[in-house]
Enzyme design. Structure first.
Site, PDB file in Angstrom:
ATOM      1  N   HIS A   1       0.812  -1.225   0.000  1.00 51.80           N
ATOM      2  CA  HIS A   1       0.000   0.000   0.000  1.00 51.80           C
ATOM      3  C   HIS A   1       0.845   1.275   0.000  1.00 51.80           C
ATOM      4  O   HIS A   1       0.339   2.357  -0.276  1.00 51.80           O
ATOM      5  CB  HIS A   1      -1.001  -0.004   1.167  1.00 51.80           C
ATOM      6  CG  HIS A   1      -0.404   0.264   2.515  1.00 51.80           C
ATOM      7  ND1 HIS A   1      -0.113  -0.743   3.415  1.00 51.80           N
ATOM      8  CD2 HIS A   1      -0.052   1.410   3.134  1.00 51.80           C
ATOM      9  CE1 HIS A   1       0.385  -0.229   4.517  1.00 51.80           C
ATOM     10  NE2 HIS A   1       0.437   1.088   4.374  1.00 51.80           N
TER      11      HIS A   1
ATOM     12  N   GLY B   1       3.246   6.412   8.326  1.00 56.91           N
ATOM     13  CA  GLY B   1       4.630   6.644   7.938  1.00 56.91           C
ATOM     14  C   GLY B   1       5.534   5.507   8.369  1.00 56.91           C
ATOM     15  O   GLY B   1       6.608   5.292   7.809  1.00 56.91           O
ATOM     16  N   ASN B   2       5.095   4.759   9.399  1.00 56.32           N
ATOM     17  CA  ASN B   2       5.826   3.560   9.823  1.00 56.32           C
ATOM     18  C   ASN B   2       5.627   2.403   8.849  1.00 56.32           C
ATOM     19  O   ASN B   2       6.404   1.440   8.851  1.00 56.32           O
ATOM     20  CB  ASN B   2       5.363   3.097  11.205  1.00 56.32           C
ATOM     21  CG  ASN B   2       6.164   3.704  12.333  1.00 56.32           C
ATOM     22  OD1 ASN B   2       5.644   4.487  13.113  1.00 56.32           O
ATOM     23  ND2 ASN B   2       7.443   3.361  12.423  1.00 56.32           N
ATOM     24  N   SER B   3       4.570   2.469   8.048  1.00 56.77           N
ATOM     25  CA  SER B   3       4.243   1.360   7.154  1.00 56.77           C
ATOM     26  C   SER B   3       5.440   0.988   6.291  1.00 56.77           C
ATOM     27  O   SER B   3       6.035   1.839   5.626  1.00 56.77           O
ATOM     28  CB  SER B   3       3.070   1.737   6.246  1.00 56.77           C
ATOM     29  OG  SER B   3       1.886   1.857   6.989  1.00 56.77           O
TER      30      SER B   3
ATOM     31  N   LEU C   1      -6.017 -25.610  -3.164  1.00 60.70           N
ATOM     32  CA  LEU C   1      -6.747 -26.840  -2.885  1.00 60.70           C
ATOM     33  C   LEU C   1      -8.097 -26.849  -3.581  1.00 60.70           C
ATOM     34  O   LEU C   1      -8.513 -27.869  -4.128  1.00 60.70           O
ATOM     35  CB  LEU C   1      -6.924 -26.987  -1.364  1.00 60.70           C
ATOM     36  CG  LEU C   1      -7.448 -28.320  -0.835  1.00 60.70           C
ATOM     37  CD1 LEU C   1      -6.558 -29.478  -1.275  1.00 60.70           C
ATOM     38  CD2 LEU C   1      -7.534 -28.285   0.695  1.00 60.70           C
ATOM     39  N   GLY C   2      -8.795 -25.723  -3.569  1.00 54.36           N
ATOM     40  CA  GLY C   2     -10.062 -25.633  -4.290  1.00 54.36           C
ATOM     41  C   GLY C   2     -11.271 -26.036  -3.482  1.00 54.36           C
ATOM     42  O   GLY C   2     -12.135 -26.770  -3.971  1.00 54.36           O
ATOM     43  N   VAL C   3     -11.348 -25.531  -2.227  1.00 52.55           N
ATOM     44  CA  VAL C   3     -12.506 -25.834  -1.374  1.00 52.55           C
ATOM     45  C   VAL C   3     -13.003 -24.569  -0.690  1.00 52.55           C
ATOM     46  O   VAL C   3     -12.240 -23.630  -0.459  1.00 52.55           O
ATOM     47  CB  VAL C   3     -12.156 -26.879  -0.279  1.00 52.55           C
ATOM     48  CG1 VAL C   3     -11.926 -28.242  -0.866  1.00 52.55           C
ATOM     49  CG2 VAL C   3     -10.950 -26.425   0.546  1.00 52.55           C
TER      50      VAL C   3
ATOM     51  N   ASP D   1       0.054  -7.607   1.270  1.00 51.39           N
ATOM     52  CA  ASP D   1       0.495  -6.221   1.457  1.00 51.39           C
ATOM     53  C   ASP D   1       2.018  -6.130   1.525  1.00 51.39           C
ATOM     54  O   ASP D   1       2.575  -5.393   2.343  1.00 51.39           O
ATOM     55  CB  ASP D   1      -0.117  -5.605   2.722  1.00 51.39           C
ATOM     56  CG  ASP D   1       0.010  -4.072   2.735  1.00 51.39           C
ATOM     57  OD1 ASP D   1       0.178  -3.484   1.650  1.00 51.39           O
ATOM     58  OD2 ASP D   1      -0.030  -3.491   3.834  1.00 51.39           O
TER      59      ASP D   1
END
Length: 479
Positions: free
Chosen positions: A119, A223-225, A277-279, A149
């Site tokens: 982000h 700003g820490n991101s 996996l598809g569930v 992210d």
């Protein structure tokens, strides 16, 4: 007030004074050993700050935001026209600036690679990185992963020696451990805060599609991101990612083990590879556990047709209790186990079906739509999108039979390098190279991306088919 009340008030006041006086005279005995313990802890924090701060960077970005204006009624336009006043033009886009943090994780071939949050750089047109020595560089995006992210960017440092952080193991951290956060909150560069690991495995916050956050009370602010969360040895165990604005002391970091996988995939494949996996699944509540007579696991509510789960024998109503020999705690736990499994690997999945325990051998597939985010980012820089030329497209668009391979241009952004080069929607790119001698057939999108990556600022030479004609263009990145 009578005399009795005055006396009682005076007596109470004297009692309070006596208590205050005795408290003020109280003596706290502090031994030299107590000071040594405090000084030792202080030195640990100082050591981590000195070790990590030089490798932390300040990231500033410029993004372009587009806005849609409602249609203007004709009577308003007529009013301005009647009085000879020019009708005001409202801008449909404007620029925004933002700050974030990051940290250098690798230096190779003159490039310094920096981990940060997606982000922080997601919609950036320009990215600048400021190092701890004050030097500033233009940054390029290597790849981005919105699901976790996490983003990887790079700067060209040449022969300059730059500090690199040491990455730790987020799987081994314990709740209650001391942690140190470094970043640039509110533009206050290289700020250090400390706290503890408040919790692990936080999910369901609605911040990312894939969540397994480390919760901390170390002060984290805008700003820490993208900055590092470190243990007391100075090893990075997480990327500071989010805060809860309505609460104090609640910060969340992406575990570094998740970030390491994203980084390694982007460097190796140019995209993030995840198991599938598809569930459809849900947590087993106490009521469901009683009905199904199980103690835990996750409930399979639906199996996707043609998925690895269906091929492996899973059915709706199954309770998955173990995956690859490890207990399944909840939905988030199973999701993380599956996506971190290399596609193509066979994994034992322990289920309970109709009260009976079974072990199925399931071959894990690759998640459909796995983000080729490095590809998307590269193509967006040139203002065009492409896709492989399929038989269906060939027939629908009437592509000449002599055009055997290529990728079709599906859109061209106005004012982009692609438009400047003369490309149009429907063009077929059949060959690409850096020079005429290096031209090679383009059979799939990755062939084009490979040449674009190698071309640098000199641009890429394309052989293009339009209708029955053939021509060449040079596609250069935006300045």
């Amino acid at each position: 007030m009578n005399t009795g009340q005055l006396l009682r008030g005076a007596t109470a006041f004297i009692a309070v004074l006596s208590l205050v006086s005795s408290t003020a005279k109280a003596k706290v005995d502090v031994s030299p050993k107590d000071y040594q313990v405090a000084e030792s802890l202080q030195k640990v924090f100082e050591s981590v700050a000195e070790k990590v701060k030089p490798a932390v960077v300040n990231i500033s970005t410029v993004s372009e935001v587009r806005v849609s204006h409602p249609p203007i009624p004709p009577e308003f336009r007529d009013f301005f026209h009647e009085f000879g006043i020019p009708f005001p033009q409202f801008p449909n886009k404007f620029k925004t600036r933002a700050l974030g943090s990051g940290f250098i994780v690798k230096v190779k071939d003159g490039w310094a690679y920096i981990l940060t949050n997606n982000h922080v750089v997601a919609n950036a047109k320009k990215i600048r990185v400021k190092l701890s020595d004050g030097s500033v560089y233009k940054a390029k995006v290597v790849g981005k992963d919105p699901k976790t992210d996490v983003a990887l960017i790079k700067i060209k440092v040449g022969n300059k020696k730059v500090p690199v952080v040491e990455l730790g193991d987020s799987n081994n951290i314990k709740v209650g451990e001391f942690v140190i956060a470094v970043g640039n909150p509110y533009g206050l560069n290289w700020t250090v805060t400390h706290g503890i690991v408040s919790a692990k495995g936080r999910h369901g916050l609605g911040l990312n599609p894939i969540e397994d956050f480390i919760q901390t009370d170390a002060a984290i602010n805008p700003g820490n991101s993208g900055g590092p969360l470190c243990d007391i040895h100075g090893k990075v165990i997480g990327i500071n990612s989010a805060i809860v604005r309505e609460a104090q002391g609640l910060g969340f970091a992406v575990p570094i083990n998740i970030a390491k996988k994203v980084m390694n995939d982007l460097l190796k494949y140019g995209k993030v590879i995840r198991g599938w996996l598809g569930v459809y699944i849900e947590d087993v509540s106490p009521d469901l556990a009683q009905k199904f007579n199980v103690k835990g696991g996750v409930l399979v509510t639906k199996v996707m047709p043609g998925s690895p789960a269906e091929k492996g024998g899973l059915k709706s109503g199954d309770i998955i209790v173990k995956y690859n020999g490890e207990d399944v705690k909840n939905v988030a736990d199973l999701q993380l186990k599956v996506i971190n499994t290399p596609p193509g690997r066979r994994v034992p999945v322990t289920i309970i079906r109709d009260g009976k325990t079974m072990v199925l051998n399931v071959k894990i597939g690759q998640m459909p739509g796995t983000e080729n985010l490095a590809t998307v980012d590269l193509m967006s820089k040139f203002g065009l999108s492409v896709q492989k030329l399929t038989p269906e497209l060939r027939k629908r668009l009437g592509i000449p039979n002599w055009v055997k391979n290529g990728v079709i241009v599906t859109s061209v952004k106005p004012g982009s390098p692609a438009e400047d080069a003369g490309l149009r929607e429907g063009d077929i790119i059949v060959e690409a190279g850096i020079t005429p001698r290096s031209l090679k057939p383009v059979r799939k999108v990755d062939d084009l991306i490979k040449v674009i990556k190698q071309s640098g600022s000199s641009g890429v030479l394309l052989k293009v088919v339009r209708g029955e004609g053939v021509f060449y263009v040079v596609l250069k990145p935006e300045e």
